[in-house]
Structures are given as structure tokens and as C-alpha cells.
Design an enzyme around this catalytic site. Structure first.
Site, PDB file in Angstrom:
ATOM      1  CB  SER A 135      -0.877  -0.032   1.258  1.00 56.01           C
ATOM      2  OG  SER A 135      -1.600   1.169   1.392  1.00 56.01           O
ATOM      3  CE  LYS A 161      -4.927   0.274   0.623  1.00 57.24           C
ATOM      4  NZ  LYS A 161      -5.631  -0.386   1.735  1.00 57.24           N
ATOM      5  CE  LYS A 163      -3.940   4.046   2.291  1.00 58.95           C
ATOM      6  NZ  LYS A 163      -5.164   3.511   2.939  1.00 58.95           N
ATOM      7  CG  ASP A 188      -7.969   2.637   1.037  1.00 59.64           C
ATOM      8  OD1 ASP A 188      -9.101   3.152   1.166  1.00 59.64           O
ATOM      9  OD2 ASP A 188      -7.347   2.103   1.973  1.00 59.64           O
ATOM     10  CD  GLU A 213      -9.102  -0.577   1.203  1.00 55.51           C
ATOM     11  OE1 GLU A 213      -8.288  -1.037   0.372  1.00 55.51           O
ATOM     12  OE2 GLU A 213      -8.850  -0.506   2.418  1.00 55.51           O
ATOM     13  CG  ASP A 238     -10.394  -0.446   5.668  1.00 54.45           C
ATOM     14  OD1 ASP A 238     -10.672  -0.859   6.791  1.00 54.45           O
ATOM     15  OD2 ASP A 238      -9.279   0.066   5.407  1.00 54.45           O
ATOM     16  CE  LYS A 262      -7.169  -1.947   7.224  1.00 54.30           C
ATOM     17  NZ  LYS A 262      -7.201  -0.470   7.191  1.00 54.30           N
ATOM     18  N   GLY A 290      -4.205  -3.887   6.386  1.00 55.18           N
ATOM     19  CA  GLY A 290      -3.117  -3.649   7.324  1.00 55.18           C
ATOM     20  C   GLY A 290      -3.254  -2.294   7.974  1.00 55.18           C
TER      21      GLY A 290
HETATM   22  O1  OSB Z   1      -7.032   2.191   4.905  1.00 54.42           O
HETATM   23  O2  OSB Z   1      -6.017   0.390   4.568  1.00 54.42           O
HETATM   24  C1  OSB Z   1      -6.056   1.493   5.105  1.00 54.42           C
HETATM   25  C2  OSB Z   1      -2.774   2.146   6.958  1.00 54.42           C
HETATM   26  C3  OSB Z   1      -3.241   2.805   8.072  1.00 54.42           C
HETATM   27  C4  OSB Z   1      -4.585   3.050   8.192  1.00 54.42           C
HETATM   28  C5  OSB Z   1      -5.469   2.635   7.189  1.00 54.42           C
HETATM   29  C6  OSB Z   1      -5.006   1.974   6.070  1.00 54.42           C
HETATM   30  C7  OSB Z   1      -3.627   1.754   5.937  1.00 54.42           C
HETATM   31  C8  OSB Z   1      -3.012   1.129   4.778  1.00 54.42           C
HETATM   32  C9  OSB Z   1      -1.666   0.469   4.999  1.00 54.42           C
HETATM   33  O3  OSB Z   1      -3.459   1.176   3.657  1.00 54.42           O
HETATM   34  C10 OSB Z   1      -1.705  -0.998   4.900  1.00 54.42           C
HETATM   35  C11 OSB Z   1      -0.443  -1.643   5.433  1.00 54.42           C
HETATM   36  O4  OSB Z   1      -0.377  -1.931   6.643  1.00 54.42           O
HETATM   37  O5  OSB Z   1       0.476  -1.877   4.650  1.00 54.42           O
HETATM   38 MG    MG Z   2      -8.344   1.039   3.686  1.00 54.84          MG
END
Ligand code: OSB
Ligand code: MG
Length: 370
Positions: A135, A161, A163, A188, A213, A238, A262, A290
Site C-alpha cells: 500500500s 494499492k 491512496k 483506497d 476501497e 474497509d 482487519k 493492514g
Molecule cells: O485504509 O487500509 C487502510 C494504513 C493505516 C490506516 C489505514 C489503512 C492503511 C493502509 C496500509 O493502507 C496498509 C499496510 O499496513 O500496509
Molecule cells: Mg483502507
């Protein structure tokens, strides 16, 4: 066996590279590590709440408070040691899923270690390795993002992924697709859009994203359902999926076609498995999200992701993608073909490095039965 002691530590760990979402940019992470001790064995859990209530309303301080003043005293008072009993008894309290998950996870690790089996075996996992994914946060320029993706592909990651947020979405996907036409790519938004952005969001259909997402804020199952009717890209939820109940409602409303699980967000393994099983019965694939976990939380995620309906690649990456020195040994690594092995030793199956935890600890407390 009786629980002899629960220990809680508040840690700060710097990231190797900043992580920016639609909430803002972070340079380090604050989180809690829990230890459940009995008969010379220690089970470890991680509370994934962050310093600020952005992703969810929980923070490391609210988690510390409810664990110290309610959850841990209840566990001692009722002499609970089985994680399933803990999950059931803690249900009398509302909310605070990340705090309860951290405690439940420590007890799952303790139970598996005492039985001499790995967590994935205890859960009925069917995989010896899981598909990694990475991510990648918002960068300063599209060129920087494209370059970063290239570095991760060189390391073996097969799914990326990104953001997105208003102003960092359609044009960014265009740049990525020009550079990597066949990359397994998903995006996401962490709830950064509203229904007024519908036409704009539908432009994302041009990029063959695996999924999109959490487009809208957490409580908005209805708007996700309306968007899913008019967008080709599968939506994944999520933040919205906080329990098996919200998962069922999201599936009935057709708010998504894929679910991100999660364990912290849903309050523990018992609830995560309920969601996994419900989705499996409804033919909805899931994957493991994650929270930038340390090696302890990462190990728990890897074992959970070994369950059969975890079919999309996960937001589970190598330790070094997050932290220079992880708090477990061996650190998590990915293979050339983008997999992460599920440790087969007892419990989480990796050794926790107490000296590294100590270096990163800002507060520590020991709790004993009254
Ligand atoms: O929205 O998935 C999310 C990290 C912190 C809070 C929310 C998210 C995330 C990530 C990182 O996308 C995922 C990772 O741990 O690699
Ligand atoms: Mg997310």
C-alpha cells in the site's frame, strides 16, 4: 493454567518512508503491545489504534484507558484465559474494537504457544504462504509515485494499492497505467469522497482497478450501494465493516463486492472469522488489510490470511517496507514471486525482541490479578 500477568507498552517507531493518506502524512507510528503471561509463556498482541482519531475514533490513549480500567480487570476478575471466552465477555462493553482485539490476540498467541501449534493451524488456515501486496501513500509528485511502484515491483510485489483523494486520483491512475499497463492495481480513498463525486469516480472505470476501497465515510453503506450500481469497478469496504452485522448489512445492500478484514477494526479474531465465514457463504472474497503493524501485528495478520476465503492479495508487506528494525526475528520478507511464508512455529511463530521493544517504549505497565 491461570493468567499471571498482563503487560502493556506504548511504543513509537519511525517509518522508513512517510505514509500519506487522505487523512494526512505520518512519519512514525504510535501503538500498544500487549503481553499475556502464564506458566512461563508469553502471548503477544498489538493494538492498532493510532495517536489521532482519523481512521477510527479510537486512539492509543483511549485504548490504554479502556484496557487498564475495564478490559484487563474483567479478564482477571472472571479468571478468563480462553480467547473465545474473552471475546464473549468483553462484548458487554460497547465499541473500542482495537483495544479488545489487542487483548484477544495476546490470548490467542498464548493459547497456540501452550498447545504447541501455530496460530494459522489453530484457526484452520489452509495456506503455507500468503500473497503480499504493498500500500503506497500519496507522494509529492506522480513521477515519484511511479518510481516508487517500480522499486516495489523489483522487490517482488505483484499487487499495488495506491491512496487516492480528490486532486490525486484520475490523473494519477493514468500515469501509473501508462508506465505499468498490466499491474494489479487498486485504490483506497479512506472515505474522502461524497456522492457529488459520482461522475468523477466513474472515470476510474477506465483503469481496470482490482477494486476501489472505502470511497465514502464509514457510516455510509447506502451511498456505497448506489455508487456500486453505477460503477463497473468492484467496491471494497474497509472502515464501514465493523462487525459481522455491518458486513451482513453491506452484503444485503450490495454496498460492495469485496471485503477488507482487519482484526483490529472488527474487535478480534472471533469477529473476523464470523465475517470471513459469512462472506465465504455469500461468495464474497475477502483479503487482509493492514494498519502499518509492527512484526507482532503483522504475524497475526499473516496467520489470519491463511484462512481459505482470503483470496485477494493483502496489505501485508515485508518488515523493511515499514520499519528499519522490526521488533520480531526473523523479520517478515517476501519471496521473488511476491509471497510471505506463514511461520509454522508455535503461536505467532516469530521471536519477539524485547530489547527492541524496550528501546521504543515510552510507557509500560504491569497488571496482576487482585
Ligand atoms: O485504509 O487500509 C487502510 C494504513 C493505516 C490506516 C489505514 C489503512 C492503511 C493502509 C496500509 O493502507 C496498509 C499496510 O499496513 O500496509
Ligand atoms: Mg483502507
Amino acid at each position: 493454567m491461570s493468567l499471571e500477568r498482563i503487560e502493556m507498552s506504548l511504543l513509537h517507531l519511525p517509518f522508513v518512508h512517510h505514509f500519506e493518506t487522505s487523512f494526512g502524512r505520518e512519519y512514525d507510528r504510535t501503538f500498544l503491545i500487549l503481553r499475556a503471561c502464564a506458566d512461563g509463556v508469553t502471548g503477544y498482541g498489538e493494538v492498532v489504534a493510532a495517536a489521532a482519531p482519523l481512521y477510527s475514533y479510537e486512539t492509543t490513549e483511549t485504548a490504554w484507558h479502556v484496557l487498564q480500567d475495564f478490559f484487563i480487570p474483567l479478564v482477571f476478575k472472571k479468571n478468563l484465559k480462553d480467547p473465545a471466552d474473552v471475546a464473549r465477555e468483553l462484548n458487554r462493553y460497547r465499541g473500542h474494537p482495537m483495544a479488545r482485539a489487542g487483548l484477544e490476540l495476546a490470548l490467542w498467541d498464548l493459547k497456540a504457544k501452550k498447545e504447541g501449534v501455530s496460530l494459522s493451524r489453530l484457526y484452520g488456515g489452509t495456506r503455507s504462504a500468503i500473497e503480499a501486496g504493498v500500500s503506497i501513500g500519496v507522494q509529492d509528485t506522480p513521477e515519484e509515485l511511479v518510481e516508487r511502484i517500480g522499486l516495489f515491483l523489483d522487490e517482488g510485489y505483484r499487487r499495488v494499492k495506491i491512496k487516492i483523494k480528490p486532486g490525486w486520483d484520475v490523473r494519477i491512475c493514468e500515469s501509473i497505467r501508462t508506465a505499468y499497463p498490466h499491474l494489479l492495481l487498486q485504490a483506497d480513498a479512506n472515505g474522502a469522497y461524497t456522492m457529488a463525486d459520482g461522475d468523477h469516480l466513474r472515470q476510474l472505470d477506465a483503469f481496470s482497478l482490482l477494486m476501489l476501497e472505502q470511497v465514502f465515510p464509514p457510516y455510509d453503506l447506502l451511498d456505497h450501494s448506489r455508487l456500486q450500481e453505477t460503477i463497473k469497478t468492484p467496491l471494497c469496504l474497509d472502515e464501514s465493516i465493523t462487525s459481522a452485522t455491518t458486513a451482513r448489512q453491506a452484503l444485503e445492500l450490495k454496498s460492495c463486492r469485496i471485503v477488507n478484514i482487519k482484526v483490529g477494526r472488527v474487535g478480534g479474531i472471533v469477529e473476523a472469522r464470523r465475517i470471513h465465514d459469512l462472506c465465504e457463504a455469500e461468495n464474497i472474497p475477502v483479503w487482509c488489510g493492514g494498519m502499518l503493524e509492527s512484526g507482532v501485528g503483522r504475524a497475526h495478520n499473516v496467520h489470519l490470511a491463511a484462512l481459505p476465503n482470503f483470496v485477494f492479495p493483502h496489505d501485508i508487506s515485508a518488515s523493511r517496507r515499514y520499519y528499519r528494525e522490526d521488533i520480531v526475528e526473523p523479520p517478515f520478507d517476501i519471496t521473488e514471486n511476491g509471497m510471505i511464508s506463514v511461520p509454522d512455529g508455535p503461536g505467532i511463530g516469530v521471536e519477539v525482541l524485547e530489547d527492541r521493544i524496550q528501546k521504543a517504549t515510552h510507557r509500560h505497565q504491569v497488571f496482576k490479578p487482585a
